[in-house]
Each structure stands twice: as C-alpha cells, then as structure tokens.
Design a protein around this motif. Structure first.
Motif, PDB file in Angstrom:
ATOM      1  N   GLY A  82       0.859  -1.173   0.000  1.00 16.61           N
ATOM      2  CA  GLY A  82       0.000   0.000   0.000  1.00 16.61           C
ATOM      3  C   GLY A  82       0.898   1.227   0.000  1.00 16.61           C
ATOM      4  N   TYR A  83       0.699   2.136  -0.955  1.00 15.92           N
ATOM      5  CA  TYR A  83       1.584   3.298  -1.095  1.00 15.92           C
ATOM      6  C   TYR A  83       0.755   4.573  -1.000  1.00 15.92           C
ATOM      7  CZ  TYR A  83       5.064   6.479  -3.188  1.00 15.92           C
ATOM      8  OH  TYR A  83       5.927   7.517  -3.433  1.00 15.92           O
ATOM      9  N   VAL A 150      -5.033   0.268   2.483  1.00 10.82           N
ATOM     10  CA  VAL A 150      -5.069  -1.021   3.173  1.00 10.82           C
ATOM     11  C   VAL A 150      -6.249  -1.886   2.735  1.00 10.82           C
ATOM     12  CG1 VAL A 150      -3.869  -0.064   5.167  1.00 10.82           C
ATOM     13  CG2 VAL A 150      -6.373  -0.107   5.153  1.00 10.82           C
ATOM     14  N   LEU A 151      -7.009  -1.405   1.770  1.00 10.60           N
ATOM     15  CA  LEU A 151      -8.213  -2.114   1.331  1.00 10.60           C
ATOM     16  C   LEU A 151      -7.894  -3.518   0.821  1.00 10.60           C
ATOM     17  CD1 LEU A 151     -11.262  -1.493   1.115  1.00 10.60           C
ATOM     18  CD2 LEU A 151     -10.859  -0.748  -1.228  1.00 10.60           C
ATOM     19  N   HIS A 152      -6.777  -3.661   0.124  1.00  6.71           N
ATOM     20  CA  HIS A 152      -6.416  -4.966  -0.444  1.00  6.71           C
ATOM     21  C   HIS A 152      -5.549  -5.793   0.498  1.00  6.71           C
ATOM     22  CE1 HIS A 152      -3.109  -2.263  -1.298  1.00  6.71           C
ATOM     23  NE2 HIS A 152      -2.336  -3.256  -1.698  1.00  6.71           N
ATOM     24  N   LEU A 158       3.841   1.845   2.615  1.00  2.00           N
ATOM     25  CA  LEU A 158       4.809   2.915   2.396  1.00  2.00           C
ATOM     26  C   LEU A 158       4.067   4.244   2.450  1.00  2.00           C
ATOM     27  CD1 LEU A 158       6.830   1.393  -0.597  1.00  2.00           C
ATOM     28  CD2 LEU A 158       7.336   1.214   1.845  1.00  2.00           C
ATOM     29  N   LEU A 159       4.452   5.102   3.379  1.00  2.00           N
ATOM     30  CA  LEU A 159       3.769   6.373   3.587  1.00  2.00           C
ATOM     31  C   LEU A 159       4.755   7.510   3.367  1.00  2.00           C
ATOM     32  CD1 LEU A 159       1.955   5.408   6.928  1.00  2.00           C
ATOM     33  CD2 LEU A 159       1.079   5.179   4.593  1.00  2.00           C
ATOM     34  N   LEU A 186       1.417  -5.782  10.006  1.00  2.00           N
ATOM     35  CA  LEU A 186       1.748  -4.968   8.847  1.00  2.00           C
ATOM     36  C   LEU A 186       3.055  -4.224   9.095  1.00  2.00           C
ATOM     37  CD1 LEU A 186       0.664  -3.940   6.060  1.00  2.00           C
ATOM     38  CD2 LEU A 186      -0.332  -2.014   7.305  1.00  2.00           C
ATOM     39  N   THR A 187       3.943  -4.224   8.112  1.00  5.28           N
ATOM     40  CA  THR A 187       5.190  -3.466   8.182  1.00  5.28           C
ATOM     41  C   THR A 187       4.959  -2.083   7.587  1.00  5.28           C
ATOM     42  OG1 THR A 187       6.430  -5.524   7.905  1.00  5.28           O
ATOM     43  CG2 THR A 187       7.629  -3.470   7.561  1.00  5.28           C
TER      44      THR A 187
END
Length: 317
Positions: A82-83, A150-152, A158-159, A186-187
């Motif tokens: 997730g980006y 995070v939906l998937h 990555l933020l 989650l990382t």
C-alpha cells in the motif's frame, strides 16, 4: 526462529544525469515494525520509496522487498504494497464510499461491498461514507487515503509524508491507526519531518542527500550522535540573551544554538571543544548554565549541517 526482514536492500542507487539521488543505500526493515524515514528535502526519501515499491528501477544495488527481488519481481511486490503519496490522489468528485469501491474494483477484490464497509468502519469513515471527497478536511482525506491503501490487505505500507498540513489531533489519530495495523503484522515505512512522529516509530533511518547516516531506535540514534548539550538561562531581566546567542554561533566547538522560550539550548559534537568554547562565558553572573539531554531534533539538525547538498535547488527527490 529468525523472521526475515520485510525490506533488505544493499547498495541501492539511483542516478539522474550527474546527480546520485540515492547513493549506495543499505537498509533493513524488520517485519511487523514501523520504520521512520527522516531527512531534509531532496535527500532521496521519495525516490527510495518508489524503488522499493517497483515504481522506479534502481540503477544499482540489489535486495528484496517482502521476500521478492526488487529487480525481477517488481510486479508481484506492487500487489502486496500500500503506497500513500504526499498528495491526495483519489477522486474529489466521488464520495468516500465510491472512491473505496473504485479502488476495490481496480484491485479485483472479491466481496467488494463487504471489504469497503469494513474499511469504512475501521477508519471511522462510515458515517461520512456519502460525503464527497473534495469536501473533506485534510485529516479526513488522510483517513480516506489510508483506507484505500489497506483495502487490499497489503503486507507492507509505504507512507510518504502522510501527515503534512494535518492538525495535531488528526495526526495523533492517524498514528493510532498505524500502530494498530503494525500490531496485526503490517510493516510500515513512513517518511516524516515531524520529530514527535519519528519518536513514535520502532526504529528510524536518517538519510541525507542519498546517503544513510544513522539507523536504529531513537535512543540508539541519539546515543550514536554523541552530542553534548546545555541549557543557559538569564538570571536577570537585563541579560542580553539575543547577544549571547549571536556570540555562541561564532564559537568553534558550538554546533547547535536554539532558542526555547527565554532559554537557549546549546550543543556540540565534541564535548572538550564545547567546554573550552563556553569556559569564558561561565563566570558571567547574568547567565545560569545547566546540563541538558540531546534531542532527536538536535541530531537531525546536526546531521543535516554535516551533510553537503548534492544538488542546488529542486524539488524533493
């Protein structure tokens, strides 16, 4: 049993023309942890994030992300990440729920309606689900963007400076969500300029103009810098604190001078040189000196002043 790191890269390099935006970067991010990514604008933080998630091809180096090779398996990496970019990138003329439904459709998720509702409730968006995204404040847009990321159910988040321009209450609520996600495995790798946010990370990495200069827990990074700090306060209203600050900034051995209310915070990387520089000022009864602990902000500024800029001007890389 040792858990493999979520990110393990060695010698990561990206070159634009004659400029090495990322230069021989080695980084390991443990699985299920929050790693803060710090550094001045133009340091290569965004470029590094884009290489890790497969949006940019490295010019050098090797490594893995989620156990997948960053060179040959970029497409597979993208599906598990997730980006969240610096700028809000969803559709402002769609509602919150419609945006999430669209993202679910793009990912080809089964049971889209249930997945969207779960994300709405988790991020506190359910009551606002029909509101247009363009009508949201910065904090609510941030929640929507995180929900979309995070939906998937990615394994890595990555933020890229996700809370820039967001009020303190919204930032704190955002970080509560990040810690809740990390607690589930989650990382998270998050770039930030806010010291209070960096202190909420399990570990931090400091990058300056393409080079990794420090990495570890906040306590470890502060200890590695080996700064000596003092606080000086006036003992009378007539004391010239502004004049003292100007003088301190000219003294060899004094690397940091910052005003905090009516006091000055003074520091240096060499304790003996700092003490020698301050010795002539210690006997002045107009000022009172006391030991102080170095902060993460002290380390950030010290590292930044010690790092030559590899590019004059330009946007964040």
């Amino acid at each position: 049993m040792t858990t493999a790191p979520a990110i393990a890269v060695q010698g990561l390099t990206k070159v634009y023309g004659t400029r090495r935006v990322v230069d021989d970067l080695t980084l390991n991010v443990p699985a299920g942890r929050i790693m803060g990514f710090l550094g001045p604008n133009g340091s290569g933080k965004t470029t590094t994030l884009r290489m890790l998630c497969g949006l940019l091809i490295p010019d050098g180096g090797e490594g893995s992300c989620l156990g997948l090779d960053i060179h040959t398996q970029a497409a597979a990496i993208k599906r598990q990440i997730g980006y969240m970019t610096q700028r809000f990138s969803l559709y402002e003329d769609l509602s919150i729920a419609e945006n999430l439904d669209f993202v679910a459709h793009v990912h080809g998720l089964p049971k889209r309606k249930a997945r969207v509702e779960e994300a709405l409730r988790r991020l506190g968006l359910f009551e606002r689900r029909r509101q247009m995204a363009g009508e949201l404040s910065g904090g609510w847009k941030q929640r929507l963007a995180l929900a979309a990321c995070v939906l998937h159910q990615p394994r890595l988040l990555l933020l890229d400076e996700p809370t820039a321009g967001v009020d303190p209450k919204a930032r704190r609520e955002f970080w509560d969500q990040i810690h809740a996600l990390a607690a589930e495995g989650l990382t998270v790798l998050v770039s930030t300029h806010y010291m209070d946010e960096a202190e909420r990370c399990h570990q931090i990495a400091y990058i300056a103009y393409g080079h990794l200069l420090a990495c570890g827990t906040v306590a470890e990074v502060i200890a590695q810098a080996a700064l000596t700090c003092l606080t000086v306060q006036a003992t009378s209203p007539q004391a010239d604190m502004a004049g003292l600050a100007r003088r301190l900034k000219t003294l060899p051995g004094v690397d940091l001078v910052a005003s905090f209310g009516a006091a000055l915070h003074v520091g240096g990387a060499n304790a003996m040189r700092l003490e020698a520089a301050l010795a002539p000022l210690r006997d002045d009864p107009a000022f009172r000196w006391s030991p102080d602990a170095p902060t993460l902000e002290d380390v950030f500024i010290h590292l930044m002043t010690q790092s030559p800029d590899n590019f004059s001007g330009g946007a964040e890389a």
